[in-house]
Enzyme design. Structure first.
Site, PDB file in Angstrom:
ATOM      1  N   ASP A   1      22.967  15.550  -5.999  1.00  0.00           N
ATOM      2  CA  ASP A   1      22.932  14.988  -7.348  1.00  0.00           C
ATOM      3  C   ASP A   1      21.643  14.205  -7.497  1.00  0.00           C
ATOM      4  O   ASP A   1      21.031  13.807  -6.516  1.00  0.00           O
ATOM      5  CB  ASP A   1      24.180  14.154  -7.711  1.00  0.00           C
ATOM      6  CG  ASP A   1      24.567  13.092  -6.706  1.00  0.00           C
ATOM      7  OD1 ASP A   1      23.685  12.611  -5.955  1.00  0.00           O
ATOM      8  OD2 ASP A   1      25.749  12.721  -6.665  1.00  0.00           O
TER       9      ASP A   1
ATOM     10  N   GLU B   1      28.282  10.967   8.487  1.00  0.00           N
ATOM     11  CA  GLU B   1      27.633   9.648   8.369  1.00  0.00           C
ATOM     12  C   GLU B   1      27.823   8.757   9.591  1.00  0.00           C
ATOM     13  O   GLU B   1      28.272   7.618   9.480  1.00  0.00           O
ATOM     14  CB  GLU B   1      28.135   8.946   7.095  1.00  0.00           C
ATOM     15  CG  GLU B   1      27.907   9.780   5.848  1.00  0.00           C
ATOM     16  CD  GLU B   1      28.529   9.186   4.584  1.00  0.00           C
ATOM     17  OE1 GLU B   1      29.061   8.071   4.644  1.00  0.00           O
ATOM     18  OE2 GLU B   1      28.487   9.862   3.540  1.00  0.00           O
TER      19      GLU B   1
ATOM     20  N   ASN C   1      27.167  16.063   8.945  1.00  0.00           N
ATOM     21  CA  ASN C   1      26.766  15.844   7.550  1.00  0.00           C
ATOM     22  C   ASN C   1      26.341  14.388   7.339  1.00  0.00           C
ATOM     23  O   ASN C   1      27.020  13.468   7.810  1.00  0.00           O
ATOM     24  CB  ASN C   1      27.983  16.158   6.652  1.00  0.00           C
ATOM     25  CG  ASN C   1      27.653  16.242   5.185  1.00  0.00           C
ATOM     26  OD1 ASN C   1      26.719  16.944   4.793  1.00  0.00           O
ATOM     27  ND2 ASN C   1      28.421  15.533   4.361  1.00  0.00           N
TER      28      ASN C   1
ATOM     29  N   HIS D   1      21.654  13.097  -2.014  1.00  0.00           N
ATOM     30  CA  HIS D   1      21.896  12.222  -3.170  1.00  0.00           C
ATOM     31  C   HIS D   1      20.552  11.577  -3.520  1.00  0.00           C
ATOM     32  O   HIS D   1      20.081  10.686  -2.821  1.00  0.00           O
ATOM     33  CB  HIS D   1      22.915  11.131  -2.814  1.00  0.00           C
ATOM     34  CG  HIS D   1      24.290  11.658  -2.554  1.00  0.00           C
ATOM     35  ND1 HIS D   1      25.068  12.218  -3.542  1.00  0.00           N
ATOM     36  CD2 HIS D   1      25.036  11.718  -1.417  1.00  0.00           C
ATOM     37  CE1 HIS D   1      26.234  12.596  -3.031  1.00  0.00           C
ATOM     38  NE2 HIS D   1      26.236  12.312  -1.747  1.00  0.00           N
TER      39      HIS D   1
ATOM     40  N   GLU E   1      25.650  17.797  -1.018  1.00  0.00           N
ATOM     41  CA  GLU E   1      26.201  16.904  -2.051  1.00  0.00           C
ATOM     42  C   GLU E   1      25.140  16.579  -3.088  1.00  0.00           C
ATOM     43  O   GLU E   1      24.958  15.423  -3.477  1.00  0.00           O
ATOM     44  CB  GLU E   1      26.726  15.611  -1.402  1.00  0.00           C
ATOM     45  CG  GLU E   1      27.761  15.845  -0.317  1.00  0.00           C
ATOM     46  CD  GLU E   1      28.337  14.562   0.287  1.00  0.00           C
ATOM     47  OE1 GLU E   1      28.114  13.471  -0.278  1.00  0.00           O
ATOM     48  OE2 GLU E   1      29.012  14.664   1.326  1.00  0.00           O
TER      49      GLU E   1
HETATM   50  O1  G3I Z   1      43.066   7.791  -5.483  1.00  0.00           O
HETATM   51  C1  G3I Z   1      42.897   6.410  -5.819  1.00  0.00           C
HETATM   52  C2  G3I Z   1      43.801   6.047  -6.960  1.00  0.00           C
HETATM   53  O2  G3I Z   1      45.130   6.185  -6.543  1.00  0.00           O
HETATM   54  C3  G3I Z   1      43.475   4.615  -7.386  1.00  0.00           C
HETATM   55  O3  G3I Z   1      44.235   4.290  -8.513  1.00  0.00           O
HETATM   56  C4  G3I Z   1      42.009   4.466  -7.715  1.00  0.00           C
HETATM   57  C5  G3I Z   1      41.645   3.031  -8.074  1.00  0.00           C
HETATM   58  O4  G3I Z   1      40.284   2.772  -7.852  1.00  0.00           O
HETATM   59  O5  G3I Z   1      41.257   4.831  -6.606  1.00  0.00           O
HETATM   60  C6  G3I Z   1      41.447   6.179  -6.223  1.00  0.00           C
HETATM   61  O6  G3I Z   1      40.663   6.451  -5.116  1.00  0.00           O
HETATM   62  C7  G3I Z   1      39.281   6.625  -5.373  1.00  0.00           C
HETATM   63  C8  G3I Z   1      38.883   8.001  -4.834  1.00  0.00           C
HETATM   64  O7  G3I Z   1      37.510   8.181  -4.946  1.00  0.00           O
HETATM   65  C9  G3I Z   1      39.591   9.145  -5.569  1.00  0.00           C
HETATM   66  O8  G3I Z   1      39.240   9.127  -6.902  1.00  0.00           O
HETATM   67  C10 G3I Z   1      38.503   5.547  -4.665  1.00  0.00           C
HETATM   68  O9  G3I Z   1      38.754   4.301  -5.266  1.00  0.00           O
HETATM   69  C11 G3I Z   1      37.033   5.841  -4.712  1.00  0.00           C
HETATM   70  O10 G3I Z   1      36.339   4.911  -3.884  1.00  0.00           O
HETATM   71  C12 G3I Z   1      36.769   7.232  -4.196  1.00  0.00           C
HETATM   72  O11 G3I Z   1      35.381   7.475  -4.272  1.00  0.00           O
HETATM   73  C13 G3I Z   1      34.910   8.601  -3.561  1.00  0.00           C
HETATM   74  C14 G3I Z   1      33.937   8.158  -2.482  1.00  0.00           C
HETATM   75  O12 G3I Z   1      33.415   9.287  -1.810  1.00  0.00           O
HETATM   76  C15 G3I Z   1      34.597   7.253  -1.459  1.00  0.00           C
HETATM   77  O13 G3I Z   1      33.646   6.722  -0.612  1.00  0.00           O
HETATM   78  C16 G3I Z   1      34.169   9.513  -4.534  1.00  0.00           C
HETATM   79  O14 G3I Z   1      35.122  10.061  -5.471  1.00  0.00           O
HETATM   80  C17 G3I Z   1      33.477  10.630  -3.790  1.00  0.00           C
HETATM   81  O15 G3I Z   1      32.621  11.327  -4.666  1.00  0.00           O
HETATM   82  C18 G3I Z   1      32.626  10.061  -2.665  1.00  0.00           C
HETATM   83  O16 G3I Z   1      32.051  11.131  -1.944  1.00  0.00           O
HETATM   84  C19 G3I Z   1      31.207  10.764  -0.865  1.00  0.00           C
HETATM   85  C20 G3I Z   1      31.316  11.863   0.178  1.00  0.00           C
HETATM   86  O17 G3I Z   1      32.669  12.048   0.542  1.00  0.00           O
HETATM   87  C21 G3I Z   1      30.463  11.545   1.410  1.00  0.00           C
HETATM   88  N1  G3I Z   1      29.090  11.286   1.029  1.00  0.00           N
HETATM   89  C22 G3I Z   1      28.907  10.295  -0.020  1.00  0.00           C
HETATM   90  C23 G3I Z   1      29.724  10.648  -1.263  1.00  0.00           C
HETATM   91  C24 G3I Z   1      29.473   9.663  -2.375  1.00  0.00           C
HETATM   92  O18 G3I Z   1      29.919   8.386  -2.038  1.00  0.00           O
END
Ligand code: G3I
Length: 397
Positions: free
Chosen positions: A289, A180, A223, A259, A287
């Site tokens: 969905d 990105e 990517n 997406h 990715e």
């Molecule tokens: O691990 C912490 C946890 O300790 C905490 O308690 C909790 C509270 O909100 O947050 C947890 O972290 C979260 C993390 O996922 C793990 O679950 C983050 O808040 C959350 O923002 C994060 O989201 C991820 C996101 O990327 C971040 O931008 C999504 O799971 C994940 O599916 C998403 O994936 C991205 C790809 O990497 C790149 N392309 C877009 C895609 C969708 O956004």
């Protein structure tokens, strides 16, 4: 599940069309999933997705939540029986592996790699250089600013790539090296990386060179999202990778995140991927969905009653059509070497938390039951049986 019928590879469906698109391909550096690309293999039309993909050399992947893998039996069973490629949804991101400067936490990523080895899966590793999910010590505002000097950022990025790609050397088949790097209007994202390299995208070439030095056999991808259709961002990425190829930077492929939402038209995905493939690159849907308007309760606020049901049949059927088109786009582009869905079930998708009122974006429902979308994708793969096997290569380098 659909009526069981047996298909002999080489006889049916999309195969005849796909066979005409066969091209000579390099030997895969990361190996191929077990059992794939053998002639005259019989594959049942209702076989697991990974078996149908393997028969034509296509990696069928999912993003994996390492908190559920090995903990939730039903989830784990789907990951391991349906997919021959896995991507850590978060476990290999910089904030996950180095939350404190100089102290690595590899446990979750290591576990995923070991699980993949045990289950005959390849690892699509994600991601080395991304403005988001950086550790707090490096940037507190999603990669916009840092307290480190330009030279320090360069040294830190180099060390990060060498350490992480080096740790998994020979154990992953590909890396999303840079993720990105562009805005939707095609301008470069003003990240700490862009700024440290003197307001230049030159950091991208360096990242690929360092990743290649750390793991010479890994297939290296750029990517991004919203590059599935012709537009300023897709054009900017095309210009970038064309330049990288001309400079002999070790880039092997481009990942189209894919997406999608039913509120927008379906992109000219096949045409766009083919255009990039014609540069001598592999391409992948990384990715996938397809979200839609749902009658849903946000799982964050009410997990017990979460149900992600499309608001009506029209939305449901549009989702199915989009899934069909994402898979067919990959099948019709011979250099589309992998197709990865971004999560297993609606209940573990990132969508409801980010797009309130939308969801139902994956192949399995919140009770981990396969949806009609699953059958659509499965049937497309079955129809492609007998097509010329595709093999991830070294992208011409
Ligand atoms: O691990 C912490 C946890 O300790 C905490 O308690 C909790 C509270 O909100 O947050 C947890 O972290 C979260 C993390 O996922 C793990 O679950 C983050 O808040 C959350 O923002 C994060 O989201 C991820 C996101 O990327 C971040 O931008 C999504 O799971 C994940 O599916 C998403 O994936 C991205 C790809 O990497 C790149 N392309 C877009 C895609 C969708 O956004």
């Amino acid at each position: 599940m659909s009526v069981r019928r047996s298909l002999v590879v080489g006889t049916v469906g999309l195969a005849a069309l796909l066979a005409t698109q066969s091209t000579a391909l390099a030997t895969p550096p990361g190996g191929v999933p077990p059992g794939q690309a053998k002639k005259h293999v019989e594959v049942s039309a209702d076989a697991p997705l990974r078996d149908l993909g393997s028969a034509i050399g296509l990696r069928i992947g999912t993003a994996v939540n390492t908190g559920l893998l090995g903990e939730d039996p039903a989830y784990t069973d789907i990951v391991n029986t349906q997919f021959n490629s896995v991507t850590p949804e978060n476990a290999m991101k910089w904030e996950s592996v180095e939350p404190t400067k100089g102290t690595y936490t590899w446990a979750d990523a290591d576990e995923l790699v070991k699980s993949a080895q045990r289950n005959g899966q390849l690892v699509r590793a994600h991601t080395l250089v991304w403005h988001s999910q950086l550790p707090q010590w490096l940037s507190k505002d999603t990669g916009a600013t840092t307290t480190f000097s330009d030279q320090q950022v360069k040294d830190i990025v180099k060390k990060h790539i060498k350490d992480e790609a080096g740790r998994y050397k020979g154990r992953v088949w590909s890396w999303d090296v840079v993720n990105e790097a562009f805005n939707d209007d095609g301008t470069p994202r003003q990240s700490i990386f862009y700024k440290a390299w003197g307001n230049s995208t030159d950091y991208i070439a360096d990242a690929f060179r360092w990743a290649h030095e750390a793991d010479p056999k890994a297939e290296l991808f750029y990517n991004d999202y919203n590059i599935e259709y012709t537009g300023p961002k897709s054009i900017a990425v095309y210009d970038l990778v064309e330049k990288l190829k001309a400079q002999h930077v070790p880039i092997d492929g481009v990942g189209f995140q894919t997406h999608l939402s039913t509120q927008y038209g379906f992109p000219n995905l096949q045409e766009t991927m083919q255009k990039f493939a014609d540069l001598g690159l592999d391409v992948a849907e990384t990715e996938v969905d397809v979200r839609t308007a749902v009658e849903a309760v946000d799982p964050a606020t009410d997990p017990a009653t979460y149900t992600a049901t499309p608001v009506d049949g029209l939305h449901q059927s549009t989702q199915e059509a989009y899934w069909d088109q994402t898979m067919k786009a990959c099948l019709f582009v011979q250099r589309c070497v992998s197709y990865t869905v971004w999560g297993v079930a609606d209940s573990n998708s990132w969508i409801p938390g980010v797009f309130p009122g939308e969801g139902a974006a994956l192949l399995y429902d919140d009770a981990l039951q396969p949806k009609r979308q699953y059958t659509v994708v499965q049937q497309d793969l079955a129809l492609a049986a007998g097509a010329a096997p595709r093999r991830a290569g070294a992208g011409g380098r």
